[in-house]
Write a protein that holds these residues in place. Structure first.
Motif, PDB file in Angstrom:
ATOM      1  N   GLU A 144      12.180  -2.773   8.619  1.00  0.00           N
ATOM      2  CA  GLU A 144      13.438  -1.870   8.883  1.00  0.00           C
ATOM      3  C   GLU A 144      12.883  -1.199   9.970  1.00  0.00           C
ATOM      4  O   GLU A 144      11.894  -0.466  10.349  1.00  0.00           O
ATOM      5  CB  GLU A 144      13.659  -0.908   7.759  1.00  0.00           C
ATOM      6  N   THR A 145      14.082  -0.668  10.957  1.00  0.00           N
ATOM      7  CA  THR A 145      13.799   0.200  12.123  1.00  0.00           C
ATOM      8  C   THR A 145      12.920   1.165  11.853  1.00  0.00           C
ATOM      9  O   THR A 145      12.165   1.795  12.629  1.00  0.00           O
ATOM     10  CB  THR A 145      14.864   0.033  12.900  1.00  0.00           C
ATOM     11  N   ASP A 146      13.395   1.949  10.890  1.00  0.00           N
ATOM     12  CA  ASP A 146      12.889   3.370  10.608  1.00  0.00           C
ATOM     13  C   ASP A 146      11.584   3.440  10.098  1.00  0.00           C
ATOM     14  O   ASP A 146      10.898   4.236   9.956  1.00  0.00           O
ATOM     15  CB  ASP A 146      13.724   4.155   9.657  1.00  0.00           C
ATOM     16  N   ALA A 147      10.922   1.997   9.768  1.00  0.00           N
ATOM     17  CA  ALA A 147       9.558   2.019   9.369  1.00  0.00           C
ATOM     18  C   ALA A 147       8.714   1.341  10.597  1.00  0.00           C
ATOM     19  O   ALA A 147       7.449   1.411  10.402  1.00  0.00           O
ATOM     20  CB  ALA A 147       9.322   1.253   8.222  1.00  0.00           C
ATOM     21  N   LEU A 148       9.459   0.723  11.582  1.00  0.00           N
ATOM     22  CA  LEU A 148       8.500  -0.270  12.282  1.00  0.00           C
ATOM     23  C   LEU A 148       7.913   0.757  13.458  1.00  0.00           C
ATOM     24  O   LEU A 148       8.512   1.516  14.155  1.00  0.00           O
ATOM     25  CB  LEU A 148       9.598  -1.252  12.909  1.00  0.00           C
ATOM     26  N   GLN A 149       6.609   0.468  13.491  1.00  0.00           N
ATOM     27  CA  GLN A 149       5.790   1.187  14.374  1.00  0.00           C
ATOM     28  C   GLN A 149       5.161   0.102  15.684  1.00  0.00           C
ATOM     29  O   GLN A 149       4.556  -1.034  15.075  1.00  0.00           O
ATOM     30  CB  GLN A 149       4.589   1.688  13.874  1.00  0.00           C
ATOM     31  N   ALA A 167       0.665  -1.035   0.060  1.00  0.00           N
ATOM     32  CA  ALA A 167      -0.042   0.143   0.034  1.00  0.00           C
ATOM     33  C   ALA A 167       0.693   1.177   0.030  1.00  0.00           C
ATOM     34  O   ALA A 167       0.436   2.294  -0.485  1.00  0.00           O
ATOM     35  CB  ALA A 167      -1.029   0.074   1.282  1.00  0.00           C
ATOM     36  N   GLY A 168       1.940   1.292   0.745  1.00  0.00           N
ATOM     37  CA  GLY A 168       3.046   2.335   0.511  1.00  0.00           C
ATOM     38  C   GLY A 168       2.750   3.099   1.788  1.00  0.00           C
ATOM     39  O   GLY A 168       3.180   4.168   2.096  1.00  0.00           O
ATOM     40  N   LEU A 169       2.518   2.461   2.904  1.00  0.00           N
ATOM     41  CA  LEU A 169       2.503   2.968   4.351  1.00  0.00           C
ATOM     42  C   LEU A 169       3.817   3.416   4.591  1.00  0.00           C
ATOM     43  O   LEU A 169       4.940   2.790   4.427  1.00  0.00           O
ATOM     44  CB  LEU A 169       1.748   2.172   5.326  1.00  0.00           C
ATOM     45  N   ASP A 170       3.991   4.511   5.430  1.00  0.00           N
ATOM     46  CA  ASP A 170       5.329   4.856   5.964  1.00  0.00           C
ATOM     47  C   ASP A 170       5.771   4.114   7.189  1.00  0.00           C
ATOM     48  O   ASP A 170       6.932   4.310   7.686  1.00  0.00           O
ATOM     49  CB  ASP A 170       5.314   6.715   6.182  1.00  0.00           C
ATOM     50  N   ARG A 171       4.922   3.700   7.937  1.00  0.00           N
ATOM     51  CA  ARG A 171       4.934   3.028   9.370  1.00  0.00           C
ATOM     52  C   ARG A 171       4.237   1.709   9.225  1.00  0.00           C
ATOM     53  O   ARG A 171       3.205   1.550   8.711  1.00  0.00           O
ATOM     54  CB  ARG A 171       4.397   3.847  10.545  1.00  0.00           C
ATOM     55  N   ILE A 172       4.898   0.817   9.673  1.00  0.00           N
ATOM     56  CA  ILE A 172       4.379  -0.677   9.562  1.00  0.00           C
ATOM     57  C   ILE A 172       4.119  -1.192  11.036  1.00  0.00           C
ATOM     58  O   ILE A 172       5.199  -1.114  11.793  1.00  0.00           O
ATOM     59  CB  ILE A 172       5.230  -1.503   8.623  1.00  0.00           C
ATOM     60  N   VAL A 173       3.061  -1.672  10.995  1.00  0.00           N
ATOM     61  CA  VAL A 173       2.868  -2.395  12.634  1.00  0.00           C
ATOM     62  C   VAL A 173       2.823  -3.972  12.393  1.00  0.00           C
ATOM     63  O   VAL A 173       2.597  -4.507  11.211  1.00  0.00           O
ATOM     64  CB  VAL A 173       1.566  -1.900  13.172  1.00  0.00           C
ATOM     65  N   GLU A 174       2.817  -4.728  13.356  1.00  0.00           N
ATOM     66  CA  GLU A 174       2.799  -5.950  13.144  1.00  0.00           C
ATOM     67  C   GLU A 174       1.385  -6.578  13.128  1.00  0.00           C
ATOM     68  O   GLU A 174       1.028  -7.710  12.822  1.00  0.00           O
ATOM     69  CB  GLU A 174       3.450  -6.679  14.400  1.00  0.00           C
ATOM     70  N   GLY A 175       0.173  -5.723  13.571  1.00  0.00           N
ATOM     71  CA  GLY A 175      -1.115  -5.997  13.358  1.00  0.00           C
ATOM     72  C   GLY A 175      -1.942  -6.318  14.436  1.00  0.00           C
ATOM     73  O   GLY A 175      -3.202  -6.615  14.300  1.00  0.00           O
ATOM     74  N   GLN A 176      -1.021  -6.910  15.485  1.00  0.00           N
ATOM     75  CA  GLN A 176      -2.118  -7.406  16.554  1.00  0.00           C
ATOM     76  C   GLN A 176      -3.118  -8.410  16.350  1.00  0.00           C
ATOM     77  O   GLN A 176      -4.190  -8.202  16.933  1.00  0.00           O
ATOM     78  CB  GLN A 176      -2.629  -6.216  17.420  1.00  0.00           C
ATOM     79  N   TYR A 177      -2.992  -9.362  15.624  1.00  0.00           N
ATOM     80  CA  TYR A 177      -3.786 -10.251  15.360  1.00  0.00           C
ATOM     81  C   TYR A 177      -4.177 -11.218  16.380  1.00  0.00           C
ATOM     82  O   TYR A 177      -5.553 -11.873  16.375  1.00  0.00           O
ATOM     83  CB  TYR A 177      -3.420 -11.060  13.817  1.00  0.00           C
ATOM     84  N   ARG A 178      -3.306 -11.568  17.287  1.00  0.00           N
ATOM     85  CA  ARG A 178      -3.647 -12.147  18.379  1.00  0.00           C
ATOM     86  C   ARG A 178      -4.508 -11.559  19.358  1.00  0.00           C
ATOM     87  O   ARG A 178      -4.813 -12.115  20.434  1.00  0.00           O
ATOM     88  CB  ARG A 178      -2.376 -12.722  18.932  1.00  0.00           C
TER      89      ARG A 178
END
Length: 330
Positions: free
Chosen positions: A128-133, A60-71
Motif C-alpha cells: 500500500e502507498t501509505d506503507a511503501l518506502q 514482522a509488523g514493520l510500519d514501512r516496507i521497502v523492496e529490499g534492493q536485492y539486485r
C-alpha cells in the motif's frame, strides 16, 4: 507523544537459496551482466526474493516496507553501475569494511535510467502507498563512490540531476530514505558541505513523500550537521550504534528536524537486540535530548543490512517491529 515507526534502511541480505541459485546463473551469463543485462531467469530469482522480503517485513509488523534492493550487488553504487554511460572497472573496497563493489566510471551524461523506479513499481503492486518506502543513495555519497571522467567540477550537480529524475519517476510512496554515509566517512570540506546540503534539498523536492536523510558509520562533523539542517527534509538519521555520544551532542548543540531516524539496531553485527533493548535505546535518546521534541521517530538499523545472515536479519526485523509498538514521551 512521539510516534514510533519501525522501518529499515533497505539493501537486504540475499536469502540463502538465492545466493547459490544466482551465483550459478550469473556464472553462465557473465558477459550479459557486465553490460547490465539480466536474463529472465535472473529477473525471476530477484522477483522471488523481493516478494518473500516484502512478505517477511509484513509478517514482522514493520510500519514501512521497502523492496529490499536485492539486485544491488554494488550496494549504494548500483544506480551508477547499471547506467549506460558508466563503465564498471576494477573492484573497490566499500567504505572501511570487507565488502567490495565494481568501480563506476562516469563517461557521459547521466540521463534518465528508470532502474530503481522499475523495482519500486514491482513492490508497489503489493504494498500500500501509505506503507511503501523508497531507498536511494544520497547525491553526495553516490558522487563520492564514483570515478568521474565527464563532469569535472559539476559532478555533484550531475549526480543530483540524475537522482532527481529517477525519484521523480517513482510510484507514490510514503517515505524516502536517502542514505548518506559519505557525509560521515568522507566529510565534505568548506563550501562543499553547503553544496551537499543543497543537493539533498533538491532531491527532497522530487517527491511528495516524507524524506529521511540517514547518515551512518559514525557521526557528522558539527559544520556538516549544521548545513544539513538547512535542507528541506523531514528527518535526519543518526547512527547511535557507532557513535551515540557525538550524535547526541550534535542534536543537543544544534537541534535537529521535527522528526528523527534512530539507527539503533546494528546492521553489521549478528548479535540480535531484544525489543526491550531497542526500546531502552529509544528512551535513552529521548531522555538525553531534553530540548528536542519529535513528531515521528523512525526506529531502524544504523547501516544497510546486507552484511547480516538472513536468519539474524529477520530476527532483527522482529525486534524493530515489536519495539515500535509503544509510544514514548516527546
Amino acid at each position: 507523544m512521539t510516534e514510533l515507526v519501525a522501518t529499515t534502511t533497505g539493501l537486504f541480505p540475499l536469502p540463502d537459496w538465492a545466493k547459490s541459485d544466482l551465483s550459478d546463473l550469473k556464472g553462465h551469463q557473465k558477459d550479459d551482466l557486465i553490460s547490465g543485462d539480466e536474463s529472465e531467469e535472473i529477473v525471476a530469482q530477484y522477483d522471488r526474493a523481493r516478494s518473500e522480503g516484502i512478505d517477511r517485513q509484513r509478517s514482522a509488523g514493520l510500519d514501512r516496507i521497502v523492496e529490499g534492493q536485492y539486485r544491488w550487488d554494488d550496494m549504494l553504487a548500483h544506480p551508477l553501475c547499471v547506467h549506460d554511460n558508466v563503465e564498471t572497472r576494477g573492484i573497490v573496497r566499500y567504505y572501511d569494511n570487507n565488502n567490495f563493489y565494481r568501480e563506476p566510471v562516469i563517461t557521459g551524461d547521466l540521463g534518465f535510467d528508470g532502474d530503481m523506479a522499475a523495482d519500486l513499481e514491482t513492490a508497489a503492486e503489493t504494498v500500500e502507498t501509505d506503507a511503501l518506502q523508497a531507498v536511494v543513495p544520497g547525491p553526495y555519497s553516490l558522487a563520492d563512490l564514483a570515478t568521474d571522467e565527464h563532469y569535472g567540477d559539476d559532478l555533484l550537480d550531475g549526480v543530483t540531476d540524475f537522482l532527481v529524475d529517477e525519484v521523480g519517476a517513482f510510484p507514490d510512496h510514503a517515505t524516502l530514505f536517502v542514505l548518506e554515509p559519505s557525509l560521515v566517512e568522507e566529510a565534505p570540506g568548506d563550501g562543499e558541505d553547503e553544496r551537499a546540503s543543497e543537493a539533498i534539498d533538491r532531491l527532497a523536492g522530487a517527491t511528495d513523500a516524507d524524506v529521511v536523510v540517514h547518515t551512518f558509520y559514525g557521526a557528522l562533523t558539527e559544520k556538516v550537521h549544521a548545513h544539513l539542517l538547512d535542507a528541506d527534509v523531514d528527518a535526519i538519521g543518526y547512527d547511535f550504534v557507532t557513535d551515540h555520544e557525538q550524535n547526541l551532542y550534535n542534536i543537543n548543540e544544534y537541534g535537529t528536524k521535527d522528526s528523527i531516524s534512530l539507527g539503533l539496531v546494528d546492521g553489521q553485527n549478528t548479535k540480535v537486540e531484544s525489543p526491550d533493548t531497542v526500546r531502552e535505546r529509544v528512551e535513552w535518546v529521548s531522555e538525553n535530548a531534553p530540548g528536542a521534541s519529535f513528531d515521528t521517530a523512525y526506529v531502524t538499523f544504523n547501516t544497510e543490512s546486507f552484511y547480516l545472515p538472513t536468519s539474524k536479519f529477520e530476527e532483527k526485523l522482529d525486534a524493530l517491529a515489536a519495539a515500535a509498538k509503544t509510544e514514548v514521551e516527546a
